[in-house]
Design a protein around this motif. Structure first.
Motif, short mmCIF file in Angstrom:
data_model
loop_
_atom_site.label_atom_id
_atom_site.label_comp_id
_atom_site.label_asym_id
_atom_site.label_seq_id
_atom_site.Cartn_x
_atom_site.Cartn_y
_atom_site.Cartn_z
N ALA A 79 0.82 -1.18 -0.05
CA ALA A 79 0.05 0.22 0.03
C ALA A 79 0.84 1.34 0.03
O ALA A 79 0.74 2.12 -0.77
N GLU A 80 2.02 1.41 0.85
CA GLU A 80 2.90 2.53 0.86
C GLU A 80 3.48 2.67 -0.74
O GLU A 80 3.51 3.94 -0.69
N PHE A 81 3.77 1.68 -1.44
CA PHE A 81 4.44 1.87 -2.58
C PHE A 81 3.58 2.05 -3.84
O PHE A 81 3.75 2.23 -4.87
N SER A 82 2.34 1.66 -3.55
CA SER A 82 1.07 1.77 -4.59
C SER A 82 1.33 3.10 -5.50
O SER A 82 1.15 4.13 -4.72
N GLY A 83 1.63 3.13 -6.79
CA GLY A 83 1.82 4.13 -7.65
C GLY A 83 3.05 5.03 -7.48
O GLY A 83 3.16 6.01 -7.76
N ARG A 84 3.87 4.19 -6.78
CA ARG A 84 5.28 5.04 -6.60
C ARG A 84 6.56 4.19 -7.26
O ARG A 84 7.57 4.53 -6.59
N GLY A 85 5.99 3.47 -8.08
CA GLY A 85 7.21 2.71 -8.92
C GLY A 85 7.36 1.33 -8.72
O GLY A 85 8.40 0.72 -8.97
N ALA A 86 6.82 0.94 -7.48
CA ALA A 86 6.90 -0.70 -7.15
C ALA A 86 5.71 -1.30 -7.12
O ALA A 86 4.62 -0.82 -6.62
N GLU A 87 5.56 -2.64 -7.54
CA GLU A 87 4.34 -3.53 -7.41
C GLU A 87 4.87 -4.74 -6.60
O GLU A 87 6.03 -5.07 -6.41
N TRP A 88 3.74 -5.24 -5.98
CA TRP A 88 3.95 -6.53 -5.37
C TRP A 88 3.30 -7.90 -6.07
O TRP A 88 2.13 -7.35 -6.76
N ILE A 104 13.84 -3.10 6.15
CA ILE A 104 15.05 -3.64 5.45
C ILE A 104 14.64 -3.73 3.87
O ILE A 104 14.92 -3.39 2.87
N LEU A 105 13.04 -4.54 3.85
CA LEU A 105 12.53 -4.53 2.29
C LEU A 105 12.26 -3.30 1.99
O LEU A 105 12.48 -3.00 0.77
N GLU A 106 11.71 -2.36 2.77
CA GLU A 106 11.46 -0.94 2.44
C GLU A 106 12.64 -0.36 1.78
O GLU A 106 12.43 0.71 0.81
N THR A 107 13.88 -0.39 2.59
CA THR A 107 14.88 0.44 2.03
C THR A 107 15.22 -0.11 0.47
O THR A 107 15.66 0.55 -0.34
N ILE A 108 15.45 -1.57 0.56
CA ILE A 108 15.69 -2.19 -0.71
C ILE A 108 14.87 -1.59 -1.98
O ILE A 108 15.41 -1.38 -3.04
N VAL A 109 13.57 -1.75 -1.61
CA VAL A 109 12.71 -1.24 -2.68
C VAL A 109 13.03 0.44 -3.06
O VAL A 109 12.92 0.53 -4.05
N ARG A 110 13.16 1.08 -2.09
CA ARG A 110 13.53 2.50 -2.25
C ARG A 110 14.73 2.54 -3.02
O ARG A 110 14.77 3.40 -4.06
N ASP A 111 16.00 1.74 -2.78
CA ASP A 111 16.99 1.86 -3.41
C ASP A 111 16.97 1.41 -5.07
O ASP A 111 17.23 1.96 -5.81
N ALA A 112 16.03 0.36 -5.28
CA ALA A 112 15.53 -0.04 -6.54
C ALA A 112 14.95 0.90 -7.31
O ALA A 112 15.09 0.97 -8.41
N ILE A 113 14.11 1.61 -6.57
CA ILE A 113 13.20 2.52 -7.33
C ILE A 113 14.16 3.88 -7.69
O ILE A 113 14.10 4.43 -8.98
N ALA A 114 15.18 3.98 -7.02
CA ALA A 114 16.19 5.08 -7.28
C ALA A 114 16.94 4.73 -8.47
O ALA A 114 17.79 5.80 -8.98
N GLU A 115 17.45 3.54 -8.77
CA GLU A 115 18.38 3.15 -9.72
C GLU A 115 18.04 3.58 -10.97
O GLU A 115 16.62 3.69 -11.33
N VAL A 116 18.84 3.68 -11.89
CA VAL A 116 18.78 4.11 -13.41
C VAL A 116 18.42 2.52 -13.74
O VAL A 116 19.43 1.75 -13.73
N PRO A 117 17.69 2.23 -14.71
CA PRO A 117 17.42 1.05 -15.36
C PRO A 117 18.56 0.68 -16.10
O PRO A 117 19.23 1.42 -16.90
N ALA A 118 19.10 -0.59 -16.46
CA ALA A 118 20.04 -1.28 -17.02
C ALA A 118 19.73 -0.88 -18.57
O ALA A 118 18.37 -0.98 -18.91
N ALA A 119 20.66 -0.64 -19.46
CA ALA A 119 20.23 -0.37 -20.79
C ALA A 119 20.06 -1.57 -21.64
O ALA A 119 20.30 -2.65 -20.95
#
Length: 195
Positions: free
Chosen positions: A99-108, A180-195
Motif C-alpha cells: 500500500a505504501e508503494f502503490s503508484g510510486r514505482g513498485a508493485e507486489w 529492510i525490504l522498504e529500504t531495498i525497494v526505495r533503492d531499487a526505485i532510485a536506480e537508473v534502469p539497465a540499458a
C-alpha cells in the motif's frame, strides 16, 4: 568388528561436521511442512545481476500474468502458501508496504506454491492482501524461472526485481524487519534502469 566400529565412528564424526541449517531442519523431523529460511538478506550489485528473468503464470482469479506486465517497475515477488506460519506472520507487513508503494514505482506479486485458488483467495480476505498471486502449485514454473543464481530456497522467500526485471535482492525466510525490504525497494526505485 573393529573395522565396523571404526567406520561407525568415522560416520559420526563426519555427520558432526555438517552445519547445514536446512539439513538440520529436515533431520529434526518436526513435520512443520516447510523448510524455514534464516531471514538472511542477499543484495546483488547492479553490475552483477545478469539477465532479466522471464516468467508467466495465472493468478488466483484466472488472469494471465507475466514479467511484461511489470516492465519498467520494481517488483517484489513473495513465495508463500496459506498454511505456512511465517507466511501468515509476514502478510500484514507485506500488504502495508504494498500500500505504501502503490503508484510510486513498485508493485507486489505473490507466488503461491501449494494452494488452490480458493485457499489463496480466502487467505487474501483474511489478511487484507490486495496484490495478486500466481498459482504455482501444479507446475512450479515460477520457482523454476527463479532457480538460477539466487533461488527462492525456502518458503517464504521475497525477491526484489529491479526495473529491468533482474533479481536485485532476496530475503530468505520470513520478513522480520520490514524496514529492510522498504529500504531495498526505495533503492531499487532510485536506480537508473539497465540499458
Amino acid at each position: 568388528m573393529t573395522r565396523l566400529v571404526g567406520l561407525l565412528a568415522l560416520a559420526l564424526v563426519l555427520t558432526g561436521c555438517s552445519t547445514d541449517p536446512l539439513a538440520d531442519q529436515y533431520r529434526a523431523g518436526s513435520n512443520k511442512g516447510f523448510i524455514a529460511g534464516d531471514g538472511s538478506v542477499t543484495e546483488i550489485a547492479a553490475a552483477d545481476r545478469g539477465a532479466a528473468v522471464a516468467w508467466s503464470g495465472v493468478d488466483e482469479t484466472g488472469a494471465a500474468v507475466s514479467n511484461t506486465d511489470y516492465a519498467g517497475k520494481v517488483l517484489v515477488v513473495n513465495f508463500w502458501y496459506a498454511s505456512c506460519a511465517p507466511c501468515r506472520v509476514e502478510a500484514p507487513a507485506l500488504q502495508k508496504l504494498n500500500a505504501e508503494f502503490s503508484g510510486r514505482g513498485a508493485e507486489w506479486l505473490g507466488v503461491n506454491v501449494r494452494d488452490q485458488a480458493a485457499n489463496a483467495i480466502a487467505f487474501n480476505q483474511s489478511y487484507g492482501i490486495t496484490y495478486p498471486s500466481i498459482m504455482d502449485v501444479d507446475g512450479g514454473a515460477m520457482q523454476l524461472a527463479f532457480s538460477g543464481s539466487i533461488p527462492p530456497n525456502a518458503v517464504p522467500t521475497t525477491l526484489v526485481l529491479d526495473k529491468s526485471g533482474r533479481v536485485a535482492a532476496r530475503i530468505l525466510g520470513a520478513l522480520s524487519t520490514p524496514s529492510i525490504l522498504e529500504t531495498i525497494v526505495r533503492d531499487a526505485i532510485a536506480e537508473v534502469p539497465a540499458a
